[in-house]
Design a protein around this motif. Structure first.
Motif, mmCIF file in Angstrom:
data_model
loop_
_atom_site.group_PDB
_atom_site.id
_atom_site.type_symbol
_atom_site.label_atom_id
_atom_site.label_comp_id
_atom_site.label_asym_id
_atom_site.label_seq_id
_atom_site.Cartn_x
_atom_site.Cartn_y
_atom_site.Cartn_z
ATOM 1 N N PHE A 60 -11.822 -54.021 37.481
ATOM 2 C CA PHE A 60 -11.044 -52.795 37.366
ATOM 3 C C PHE A 60 -11.908 -51.620 37.781
ATOM 4 C CE2 PHE A 60 -9.170 -55.538 34.084
ATOM 5 C CZ PHE A 60 -7.835 -55.479 34.440
ATOM 6 N N GLY A 61 -11.284 -50.619 38.405
ATOM 7 C CA GLY A 61 -11.975 -49.372 38.649
ATOM 8 C C GLY A 61 -11.883 -48.497 37.403
ATOM 9 N N ASP A 62 -12.525 -47.336 37.426
ATOM 10 C CA ASP A 62 -12.453 -46.415 36.294
ATOM 11 C C ASP A 62 -11.009 -45.939 36.138
ATOM 12 O OD1 ASP A 62 -15.151 -46.788 36.275
ATOM 13 O OD2 ASP A 62 -15.684 -44.732 36.752
ATOM 14 N N MET A 63 -10.455 -46.037 34.928
ATOM 15 C CA MET A 63 -9.084 -45.604 34.684
ATOM 16 C C MET A 63 -8.840 -45.426 33.196
ATOM 17 S SD MET A 63 -6.822 -49.110 34.944
ATOM 18 C CE MET A 63 -7.431 -49.713 36.480
ATOM 19 N N GLN A 64 -7.818 -44.633 32.869
ATOM 20 C CA GLN A 64 -7.375 -44.483 31.489
ATOM 21 C C GLN A 64 -6.419 -45.613 31.180
ATOM 22 O OE1 GLN A 64 -5.784 -40.637 30.338
ATOM 23 N NE2 GLN A 64 -4.452 -41.590 28.851
ATOM 24 N N ILE A 65 -6.631 -46.293 30.036
ATOM 25 C CA ILE A 65 -5.753 -47.405 29.673
ATOM 26 C C ILE A 65 -5.015 -47.178 28.359
ATOM 27 C CG2 ILE A 65 -7.033 -49.117 30.990
ATOM 28 C CD1 ILE A 65 -8.276 -50.042 28.326
ATOM 29 N N GLY A 66 -5.326 -46.093 27.651
ATOM 30 C CA GLY A 66 -4.643 -45.836 26.397
ATOM 31 C C GLY A 66 -4.989 -44.483 25.840
ATOM 32 N N LYS A 67 -4.304 -44.128 24.741
ATOM 33 C CA LYS A 67 -4.540 -42.847 24.085
ATOM 34 C C LYS A 67 -4.159 -42.983 22.618
ATOM 35 C CE LYS A 67 -3.455 -38.670 25.856
ATOM 36 N NZ LYS A 67 -2.610 -37.553 26.326
ATOM 37 N N CYS A 68 -5.020 -42.520 21.714
ATOM 38 C CA CYS A 68 -4.713 -42.431 20.287
ATOM 39 C C CYS A 68 -4.405 -40.970 19.998
ATOM 40 C CB CYS A 68 -5.892 -42.898 19.438
ATOM 41 S SG CYS A 68 -6.268 -44.639 19.633
ATOM 42 N N LEU A 69 -3.203 -40.700 19.527
ATOM 43 C CA LEU A 69 -2.772 -39.319 19.322
ATOM 44 C C LEU A 69 -3.242 -38.767 17.989
ATOM 45 C CD1 LEU A 69 0.893 -39.615 20.620
ATOM 46 C CD2 LEU A 69 -1.135 -38.864 21.870
ATOM 47 N N LYS A 70 -3.582 -37.481 17.987
ATOM 48 C CA LYS A 70 -3.930 -36.771 16.756
ATOM 49 C C LYS A 70 -2.651 -36.554 15.967
ATOM 50 C CE LYS A 70 -5.557 -32.407 15.093
ATOM 51 N NZ LYS A 70 -4.652 -31.338 14.865
#
Length: 58
Positions: free
Chosen positions: A2-12
């Protein structure tokens, strides 16, 4: 693989301690997450963490 990438997010959320949303990224083939947490029961302070996710079996 995989290249550099965003795969998720934890919301505040209002009932948890993170200061901002926490992004989960793949960087140099490693899954990493940075988290900033506001300390409680102290005059002031924050804790900054960088976590690297590892497989349990290699």
């Amino acid at each position: 693989m995989f290249g550099d990438m965003q795969i998720g997010k934890c919301l505040k959320l209002h009932d948890n301690l993170p200061i901002d949303d926490s992004i989960i990224n793949i960087v140099d083939g490693k899954v990493k997450q940075e988290v900033q947490i506001k300390l409680q029961n102290v005059e002031c302070g924050e804790l900054e963490l960088e976590m690297e996710w590892l497989p349990l079996e290699q």
